[in-house]
Design an enzyme around this catalytic site. Structure first.
Site, short mmCIF file in Angstrom:
data_model
loop_
_atom_site.label_atom_id
_atom_site.label_comp_id
_atom_site.label_asym_id
_atom_site.label_seq_id
_atom_site.Cartn_x
_atom_site.Cartn_y
_atom_site.Cartn_z
N GLU A 1 42.63 37.50 56.06
CA GLU A 1 41.63 36.64 55.42
C GLU A 1 42.34 35.50 54.68
O GLU A 1 43.38 35.69 54.05
CB GLU A 1 40.83 37.49 54.43
CG GLU A 1 39.84 36.76 53.57
CD GLU A 1 39.20 37.67 52.52
OE1 GLU A 1 38.18 37.26 51.93
OE2 GLU A 1 39.73 38.79 52.28
N LYS B 1 31.79 35.49 55.98
CA LYS B 1 31.77 36.73 55.22
C LYS B 1 30.42 36.94 54.54
O LYS B 1 29.97 36.10 53.75
CB LYS B 1 32.90 36.71 54.18
CG LYS B 1 33.10 38.01 53.43
CD LYS B 1 34.33 37.91 52.53
CE LYS B 1 34.64 39.19 51.80
NZ LYS B 1 35.88 39.07 50.97
N CYS C 1 37.24 41.91 54.91
CA CYS C 1 37.57 42.58 53.67
C CYS C 1 36.47 43.48 53.13
O CYS C 1 36.24 44.57 53.67
CB CYS C 1 38.00 41.51 52.64
SG CYS C 1 38.98 42.17 51.27
N VAL D 1 42.68 43.88 47.38
CA VAL D 1 43.37 43.66 46.10
C VAL D 1 43.59 44.98 45.37
O VAL D 1 42.93 45.98 45.62
CB VAL D 1 42.57 42.70 45.20
CG1 VAL D 1 42.41 41.34 45.85
CG2 VAL D 1 41.19 43.29 44.86
#
Length: 298
Positions: A53, A124, A157, A184
């Site tokens: 991404e 997204k 994601c 993350v």
């Protein structure tokens, strides 16, 4: 290679894990790094390449204005044109993520290129944390793209946390989902004793329950106040990773040799159970939208 006498659609998948950095001054380096790693994968025989991404811009923007400064249009951006040229020059398929500008709107987007140009485009749908301050939620649904090597879906994601996303792609006959990520660090625990993160398990589960391949590319490194998990992987139709799951720190390329169309007839556990056939869509809440996506024969 999947155990078939003759591979109908043999593909060498390459998932690329690296460390792009935010800042317009890093944009050209990020792009060239993505191209160099893709060429390395091509030299190793890959013909389906998945980049992370926002792999040309980095991730941790400080304002919408900064996100806008990193954006490019689908038809004429430097990065999308360079990725398209690479796919055309080498006769491969490549998925990559970028900040898309459409009028005054920004999207966290993914593109799929093949030897003949653009094959697919996805925005997204599920925005994570401060992404909601920069981006508009995607408006393209969850399409599956017909290609000469198989049916390919794209997700980004946070999408993998929503089981409807891979389910709707599976209902449309997807053979593989290319999952482009910036997973993350979040509050611990981040990893289990095997060194795998929750996102890896969600990818494994989605591949397993939908009987398809998932090639998940994540990034690594630190950026401003953010840090990234790595843990890229390629999951088989039974869910289990094909080869290793990447570590949390190192740049790497993961490979898997598969017959993509094996996803259409991959065995479950016995002759009487089939995930697609056994689903009770007649009982599921119509609001989930399953009836809007006619199943493809598998």
């Amino acid at each position: 290679m999947t155990d078939h006498c003759t591979a109908v659609s043999p593909v060498r998948i390459a998932v690329i894990q690296f460390d792009p950095q935010v800042g317009v001054e890093h944009g050209e380096r990020n792009l060239q790094h993505s191209l160099a790693l893709a060429r390395q994968a091509i030299a190793a025989g890959a013909n389906l390449i998945v980049l992370p991404e926002l792999c040309n811009t980095g991730y941790t923007f400080s304002s919408r204005a900064e996100a806008y400064a990193h954006a490019e249009t689908l038809g004429a951006g430097d990065s999308v044109c360079a990725w398209a040229d690479l796919a055309r020059e080498h006769g491969v398929y490549l998925a990559a993520g970028f900040v898309e500008r459409d009028g005054l709107k920004l999207y966290d987007s993914a593109v799929l290129f093949g030897p003949d140009g653009l094959l697919g485009h996805y925005r997204k749908a599920h925005l994570w944390n401060q992404e909601k301050l920069w981006f508009t939620p995607g408006d393209l649904g969850f399409p599956v793209f017909e290609t000469p090597i198989g049916r390919i879906g794209l997700l980004i994601c946070w999408d993998i946390w929503f089981p409807e996303v891979p389910r709707l792609m599976a209902a449309q006959g997807a053979d593989i989902i290319c999952s482009l990520n910036n997973w993350v660090w979040t509050p611990p625990p981040l990893f289990d004793a095997a060194g795998r993160c929750m996102a890896s398990y969600l990818t494994i589960t989605a591949a397993h329950v939908n009987n398809l391949y998932i090639a998940a590319a994540n990034r690594i490194g630190s950026e401003r106040d953010g840090r990234f998990l790595g843990c890229s992987l390629i999951a088989g139709t039974n869910g289990w990773p094909i080869g290793e799951v990447a570590g949390a720190e190192e740049q790497c390329i993961l490979y898997a040799d598969v017959d993509l169309t094996a996803a259409r007839s991959a065995p479950i556990w016995n002759s009487l159970n089939d995930l697609q056939r056994d689903r009770r869509t007649d009982l599921y809440d119509a609001a989930l939208g399953y009836r809007l996506h006619a199943p493809m024969p598998r």
